[in-house]
Design a protein around this motif. Structure first.
Motif, short mmCIF file in Angstrom:
data_model
loop_
_atom_site.label_atom_id
_atom_site.label_comp_id
_atom_site.label_asym_id
_atom_site.label_seq_id
_atom_site.Cartn_x
_atom_site.Cartn_y
_atom_site.Cartn_z
N LEU A 113 56.75 16.88 7.87
CA LEU A 113 57.00 16.99 6.43
C LEU A 113 58.09 16.02 5.99
N ARG A 114 59.06 15.78 6.86
CA ARG A 114 60.11 14.82 6.53
C ARG A 114 59.55 13.40 6.45
N ASP A 115 58.46 13.14 7.17
CA ASP A 115 57.85 11.82 7.13
C ASP A 115 56.88 11.65 5.97
N THR A 116 56.72 12.67 5.14
CA THR A 116 55.86 12.58 3.96
C THR A 116 56.72 12.51 2.70
N PHE A 117 56.12 12.03 1.62
CA PHE A 117 56.88 11.91 0.37
C PHE A 117 56.40 12.89 -0.69
N TRP A 118 55.30 13.59 -0.44
CA TRP A 118 54.73 14.44 -1.48
C TRP A 118 55.31 15.85 -1.46
N PHE A 119 55.83 16.29 -0.32
CA PHE A 119 56.17 17.70 -0.19
C PHE A 119 57.33 18.10 -1.10
N ARG A 123 59.23 -1.40 10.58
CA ARG A 123 59.51 -0.06 11.11
C ARG A 123 60.62 0.66 10.36
N VAL A 124 61.49 -0.05 9.64
CA VAL A 124 62.60 0.61 8.96
C VAL A 124 62.18 1.22 7.63
N VAL A 125 60.93 0.99 7.20
CA VAL A 125 60.46 1.58 5.95
C VAL A 125 60.55 3.10 5.99
N ARG A 126 60.34 3.66 7.18
CA ARG A 126 60.38 5.11 7.31
C ARG A 126 61.76 5.68 6.98
N ILE A 127 62.82 4.85 7.08
CA ILE A 127 64.15 5.32 6.70
C ILE A 127 64.17 5.67 5.23
N ILE A 129 55.38 9.83 24.89
CA ILE A 129 55.47 9.81 23.44
C ILE A 129 55.59 8.35 22.99
N GLY A 130 54.73 7.95 22.07
CA GLY A 130 54.69 6.56 21.63
C GLY A 130 53.52 5.78 22.18
N ASP A 131 52.83 6.32 23.20
CA ASP A 131 51.65 5.65 23.74
C ASP A 131 50.47 5.79 22.78
N PHE A 132 49.57 4.81 22.81
CA PHE A 132 48.36 4.86 21.99
C PHE A 132 47.27 5.55 22.82
N VAL A 133 46.67 6.58 22.24
CA VAL A 133 45.63 7.34 22.94
C VAL A 133 44.34 7.27 22.14
N THR A 184 48.69 21.26 19.54
CA THR A 184 49.81 21.01 20.43
C THR A 184 50.12 19.53 20.58
N VAL A 185 49.17 18.67 20.26
CA VAL A 185 49.36 17.23 20.38
C VAL A 185 49.15 16.59 19.01
N SER A 186 50.13 15.83 18.57
CA SER A 186 50.07 15.19 17.25
C SER A 186 49.90 13.69 17.42
N VAL A 187 48.85 13.16 16.80
CA VAL A 187 48.55 11.73 16.86
C VAL A 187 48.60 11.17 15.44
N GLY A 188 49.25 10.03 15.27
CA GLY A 188 49.36 9.41 13.95
C GLY A 188 49.20 7.91 14.04
N VAL A 189 49.47 7.25 12.92
CA VAL A 189 49.30 5.80 12.86
C VAL A 189 50.54 5.04 13.31
N GLU A 190 51.69 5.72 13.40
CA GLU A 190 52.91 5.04 13.82
C GLU A 190 53.81 6.01 14.55
N ARG A 191 54.77 5.46 15.29
CA ARG A 191 55.70 6.27 16.06
C ARG A 191 56.73 6.92 15.14
N THR A 192 57.31 8.00 15.63
CA THR A 192 58.38 8.69 14.91
C THR A 192 59.54 8.92 15.87
N PHE A 193 60.68 9.32 15.29
CA PHE A 193 61.87 9.58 16.09
C PHE A 193 61.85 10.95 16.76
#
Length: 443
Positions: free
Chosen positions: A26-32, A114-118, A261-265, A288-297
């Motif tokens: 949710l922190r990585d989204t802007f709509w919530f 990558r800093v856009v997520r900041i 974490i960070g590997d492409f599957v 239990t496993v979350s896959v997305g388009v970019e890495r997170t912290f």
């Protein structure tokens, strides 16, 4: 298999709670945040409207029509203000949106995409948008509450509380706008960007399991099954540690995460190995496993170094040619590696409440982190004495801070840096100058 880590540290037997993946997503989204703010302001407006109705009915029941007339006069004055607010807030929202787009574009081009997520994760940015949209919605709702009946004996409601709440929201919007502009200007400066990245990286370290001496990987027993990834292809963002530990405990097995974490599957890729029995059901392993388009912290120990290295590489490119920015990134790389200098790495063990190992999670090792922090920058820094001097100082500072078995990658990068500078710089004086350790590069 390298050093081990476990969630059951020696501190009074307390078991650290894993970070909630849902909260991090949710922190990585802007709509919530804006959506939640508009829902809350709708509820607050409903309560305020009921209070206004009760106030007017109480005054009418008491026969105090003069007080009702005063409320009507206040409402007429407040209506003008609320009308101006409703039209001005959209202008404010457009200004904030434009500032955000410009800041994101500049940060992406100057530092790294990558800093856009900041900016996306910025609490002030989200709070500003949320309050502005909530104020605009509230002003529209308040305008619908005005009663055109001038007779104090017939009027049903006067938006007194609603108007006061709108004025409060306007004051809060102005305060947040000032804070938003201040933070946006700060985040457009490289020093604050690398500081934010480093802070996020240390937060990952703080939530990593504490170190304990444990047995080898063979103690897990033979591998009895594997669980393949069935979702979409993408980057492994994080795993729900609590849910995986619970599923393994209920099944009486040990789960081992195969990719880091960070590997492409991709679909069909094995993501979990099972030791000691049959695999848990698909239902138990759901979400239990979350896959997305970019890495997170969230659980990615190396993502901070990846961003700092990207910033330094962009600064050293011929198009930018900003070695001072590369030095600032190197400062934080050395700081982060120094914090991990004596911390066990390679593998993280997660236990259930009874102390049994239920989840084995791979994390980057010391050599991998050192290579991530220095290899690419070293390859581009040979012609920049400011960067080579800072890297030499950083490597020299890290060498006495690590154990003997961890010095090899540091010595290797130091030797390779010397060789690269010797191939590039021909003058003996310039060579000696470029290889002189200096924590400021060229102070």
């Amino acid at each position: 298999m390298g050093d081990w880590m476990t969630t059951g540290g020696p501190r009074a037997g307390r078991r650290p709670r894993a970070l909630s993946p849902l909260r991090e997503h949710l922190r990585d989204t802007f709509w919530f945040a804006p959506t939640a703010a508009m829902v809350l302001v709708g509820v607050a407006w409903t309560v305020a409207a009921d209070l206004d109705t009760e106030i007017v009915e109480a005054l009418q029941d008491a026969g105090d029509y003069d007080a009702v007339k005063e409320l009507l006069r206040f409402a007429d004055d407040a209506k003008t203000v609320v009308t101006v607010v409703s039209s001005a807030m959209m202008t404010f929202i457009g200004v904030v949106f434009s500032i955000s787009l410009v800041a994101v574009q500049m940060a992406s081009g100057q530092f790294s995409p990558r800093v856009v997520r900041i900016f996306v994760r910025s609490r002030i940015t989200k709070a500003t948008f949320a309050v502005f949209l909530a104020t605009f919605l509230l002003s529209l709702l308040v305008l619908t509450s005005y009663d055109g009946e001038p007779d104090p004996r017939l009027v049903t409601s006067v938006p007194l509380v609603q108007s006061i709440m709108t004025l409060f929201m306007v004051a809060l919007s102005l305060l947040l706008f000032v804070m938003y502009v201040n933070q946006t200007l700060r985040l457009m400066r490289v020093g604050h960007v690398v500081d934010r990245i480093t802070s996020e990286s240390f937060r990952v370290v703080q939530h990593m399991p504490a170190a304990l001496a444990l047995g080898a990987a063979e103690d897990l027993g033979p591998e009895t099954a594997q669980v393949a990834h069935q979702g979409r292809a993408g980057v492994l963002r994080d795993v729900n540690i609590a849910r995986l530990v619970r599923a393994a405990r209920q099944q009486g097995v040990v789960l081992r995460l195969i990719p880091r974490i960070g590997d492409f599957v991709v679909p069909g890729t094995p993501v979990l190995a099972v030791h000691g029995g049959p695999a848990p059901s698909r239902r138990a392993l759901r979400y239990t496993v979350s896959v997305g388009v970019e890495r997170t912290f969230h659980q990615d120990l190396g993502f901070g170094l990846r961003q700092l290295s990207d910033i330094a590489l962009r600064a050293l490119s011929p198009a930018v040619n900003d070695p001072t920015t590369a030095v600032q990134a190197l400062d934080r790389i050395v700081q982060f590696l120094a914090a991990l200098a004596r911390r066990p790495l390679d593998t993280s063990l997660h236990r259930d409440r009874q102390g049994a190992v239920r989840l084995v999670q791979p994390v980057p090792g010391w050599t991998e982190l050192v290579d991530l922090g220095f290899a690419e920058i070293r390859g581009c820094a040979a012609q920049s004495p400011q960067v080579t001097r800072r890297m030499m100082a950083g490597l020299d500072d890290l060498l006495p801070a690590v154990a003997e078995e961890r010095r090899e990658p540091l010595l290797r990068h130091r030797e390779l840096l010397v060789q690269a500078v010797e191939r590039t710089v021909t003058e003996a004086a310039d060579l000696a100058f470029a290889l002189l350790p200096d924590r400021q590069g060229i102070g």
